[in-house]
Enzyme design. Structure first.
Site, mmCIF file in Angstrom:
data_model
loop_
_atom_site.group_PDB
_atom_site.id
_atom_site.type_symbol
_atom_site.label_atom_id
_atom_site.label_comp_id
_atom_site.label_asym_id
_atom_site.label_seq_id
_atom_site.Cartn_x
_atom_site.Cartn_y
_atom_site.Cartn_z
ATOM 1 N N ARG A 31 0.836 -1.197 0.000
ATOM 2 C CA ARG A 31 0.000 0.000 0.000
ATOM 3 C C ARG A 31 0.873 1.250 0.000
ATOM 4 O O ARG A 31 1.900 1.301 0.679
ATOM 5 C CB ARG A 31 -0.965 -0.003 1.195
ATOM 6 C CG ARG A 31 -1.931 -1.178 1.098
ATOM 7 C CD ARG A 31 -3.216 -1.026 1.871
ATOM 8 N NE ARG A 31 -3.966 -2.287 1.758
ATOM 9 C CZ ARG A 31 -4.833 -2.569 0.780
ATOM 10 N NH1 ARG A 31 -5.101 -1.675 -0.141
ATOM 11 N NH2 ARG A 31 -5.437 -3.743 0.726
ATOM 12 N N ASP A 32 0.436 2.220 -0.812
ATOM 13 C CA ASP A 32 1.180 3.477 -0.914
ATOM 14 C C ASP A 32 1.154 4.193 0.440
ATOM 15 O O ASP A 32 0.128 4.247 1.103
ATOM 16 C CB ASP A 32 0.566 4.361 -2.009
ATOM 17 C CG ASP A 32 1.509 5.469 -2.452
ATOM 18 O OD1 ASP A 32 1.977 5.428 -3.604
ATOM 19 O OD2 ASP A 32 1.779 6.384 -1.642
ATOM 20 N N ILE A 33 2.302 4.767 0.813
ATOM 21 C CA ILE A 33 2.421 5.434 2.110
ATOM 22 C C ILE A 33 1.620 6.741 2.142
ATOM 23 O O ILE A 33 1.282 7.234 3.216
ATOM 24 C CB ILE A 33 3.922 5.681 2.416
ATOM 25 C CG1 ILE A 33 4.181 5.800 3.909
ATOM 26 C CG2 ILE A 33 4.466 6.882 1.648
ATOM 27 C CD1 ILE A 33 5.655 5.707 4.283
ATOM 28 N N ASN A 89 4.103 6.133 -13.987
ATOM 29 C CA ASN A 89 4.744 7.386 -14.355
ATOM 30 C C ASN A 89 6.159 7.117 -14.853
ATOM 31 O O ASN A 89 6.867 6.294 -14.285
ATOM 32 C CB ASN A 89 4.793 8.328 -13.146
ATOM 33 C CG ASN A 89 3.407 8.683 -12.641
ATOM 34 O OD1 ASN A 89 2.501 8.883 -13.437
ATOM 35 N ND2 ASN A 89 3.238 8.739 -11.335
ATOM 36 N N VAL A 98 10.120 7.776 -7.579
ATOM 37 C CA VAL A 98 10.885 6.591 -7.163
ATOM 38 C C VAL A 98 11.284 5.847 -8.430
ATOM 39 O O VAL A 98 10.406 5.429 -9.215
ATOM 40 C CB VAL A 98 10.067 5.681 -6.228
ATOM 41 C CG1 VAL A 98 10.883 4.440 -5.861
ATOM 42 C CG2 VAL A 98 9.650 6.437 -4.964
ATOM 43 N N HIS A 102 7.063 0.863 -11.023
ATOM 44 C CA HIS A 102 5.922 0.519 -10.167
ATOM 45 C C HIS A 102 4.625 0.913 -10.852
ATOM 46 O O HIS A 102 4.517 1.981 -11.445
ATOM 47 C CB HIS A 102 6.026 1.183 -8.793
ATOM 48 C CG HIS A 102 6.267 2.661 -8.835
ATOM 49 N ND1 HIS A 102 7.508 3.211 -9.055
ATOM 50 C CD2 HIS A 102 5.416 3.704 -8.694
ATOM 51 C CE1 HIS A 102 7.425 4.520 -9.043
ATOM 52 N NE2 HIS A 102 6.158 4.855 -8.836
ATOM 53 N N HIS A 104 0.833 1.873 -10.245
ATOM 54 C CA HIS A 104 -0.124 2.336 -9.240
ATOM 55 C C HIS A 104 -1.472 1.677 -9.526
ATOM 56 O O HIS A 104 -1.947 1.712 -10.673
ATOM 57 C CB HIS A 104 -0.331 3.850 -9.340
ATOM 58 C CG HIS A 104 0.852 4.694 -8.977
ATOM 59 N ND1 HIS A 104 0.974 5.329 -7.767
ATOM 60 C CD2 HIS A 104 1.964 5.027 -9.681
ATOM 61 C CE1 HIS A 104 2.114 6.025 -7.740
ATOM 62 N NE2 HIS A 104 2.727 5.862 -8.894
HETATM 63 P P1 AMP Z 1 5.771 7.919 -8.476
HETATM 64 O O1 AMP Z 1 5.485 9.380 -8.252
HETATM 65 O O2 AMP Z 1 5.003 7.322 -9.605
HETATM 66 O O3 AMP Z 1 7.263 7.632 -8.565
HETATM 67 O O4 AMP Z 1 5.217 7.187 -7.179
HETATM 68 C C1 AMP Z 1 5.972 6.913 -6.048
HETATM 69 C C2 AMP Z 1 5.000 6.546 -4.974
HETATM 70 O O5 AMP Z 1 5.722 5.906 -3.923
HETATM 71 C C3 AMP Z 1 4.283 7.735 -4.333
HETATM 72 O O6 AMP Z 1 2.881 7.585 -4.511
HETATM 73 C C4 AMP Z 1 4.692 7.666 -2.858
HETATM 74 O O7 AMP Z 1 3.670 8.033 -1.983
HETATM 75 C C5 AMP Z 1 5.095 6.216 -2.714
HETATM 76 N N1 AMP Z 1 6.034 5.909 -1.647
HETATM 77 C C6 AMP Z 1 7.172 6.561 -1.354
HETATM 78 N N2 AMP Z 1 7.801 5.972 -0.323
HETATM 79 C C7 AMP Z 1 7.037 4.915 0.039
HETATM 80 C C8 AMP Z 1 7.148 3.906 1.046
HETATM 81 N N3 AMP Z 1 8.187 3.864 1.900
HETATM 82 N N4 AMP Z 1 6.165 2.977 1.139
HETATM 83 C C9 AMP Z 1 5.106 3.023 0.298
HETATM 84 N N5 AMP Z 1 4.959 3.933 -0.681
HETATM 85 C C10 AMP Z 1 5.897 4.868 -0.797
#
Ligand code: AMP
Ligand code: ZN
Length: 116
Positions: A31-33, A89, A98, A102, A104
Site C-alpha cells: 500500500r502506498d504510504i 509514471n 521513485v 511501479h 499504481h
Molecule cells: P511515483 O510518483 O510514480 O514515482 O510514485 C511513487 C510513490 O511511492 C508515491 O505515490 C509515494 O507516496 C510512494 N512511496 C514513497 N515511499 C514509500 C514507502 N516507503 N512505502 C510506500 N509507498 C511509498
C-alpha cells in the site's frame, strides 16, 4: 541509482517495512504510504528496473504479471466491478519520484479524466 540505494528494492528485500498485500517470487505489492484513493497499491517487479524506458523484451513477462496482480488485488479489495485505474509514471514530466518501476493501482472513488 544503484540497487542497494533503491527504496523499493529495500522494501522488496524486507529491509524497510511496508504494508505488503501480495508477494511472489517476481512481484511485490504494497500500500502506498501517501494514498490518493481508498485503494492505492504499488505493484513492483523484484528486479530493479528504473523506468519504462529501461525495459527490455526480457522483462515482458514480469510487466504482464504486474497487471495480473493489479487485477487480483482489485478483486480482493472489492473494487473490480466498479472500476479502478492503473498508472505508471515515467521520468520527471510524469512526476516519477521513485526510480524503480511501479504500477499504481487506484480505486474506491470516482476517477477523473484526464489526470493532472
Ligand atoms: P511515483 O510518483 O510514480 O514515482 O510514485 C511513487 C510513490 O511511492 C508515491 O505515490 C509515494 O507516496 C510512494 N512511496 C514513497 N515511499 C514509500 C514507502 N516507503 N512505502 C510506500 N509507498 C511509498
Ligand atoms: Zn530498485
Amino acid at each position: 541509482m544503484a540497487e542497494e540505494d533503491c527504496l523499493f528494492c529495500k522494501i522488496s528485500a524486507g529491509k524497510i517495512p511496508a504494508d505488503i498485500v501480495h508477494e511472489t517470487e517476481d512481484v511485490v505489492a504494497f500500500r502506498d504510504i501517501n494514498p490518493q484513493a481508498p485503494t492505492h497499491v504499488l505493484i513492483i517487479p523484484r528486479k530493479h528496473i528504473a523506468t519504462i524506458n529501461d525495459l527490455t523484451a526480457d522483462d515482458s513477462v514480469d510487466v504482464g504479471k504486474l497487471f495480473l496482480v493489479a487485477a487480483a488485488i482489485a478483486r480482493n479489495d472489492g473494487i473490480a466491478e466498479d472500476g479502478y485505474r492503473v498508472a505508471m509514471n515515467c521520468n520527471q514530466a510524469a512526476g516519477q519520484t521513485v526510480f524503480h518501476l511501479h504500477l499504481h493501482l487506484l480505486g474506491g472513488r470516482q476517477m477523473k479524466w484526464p489526470p493532472g
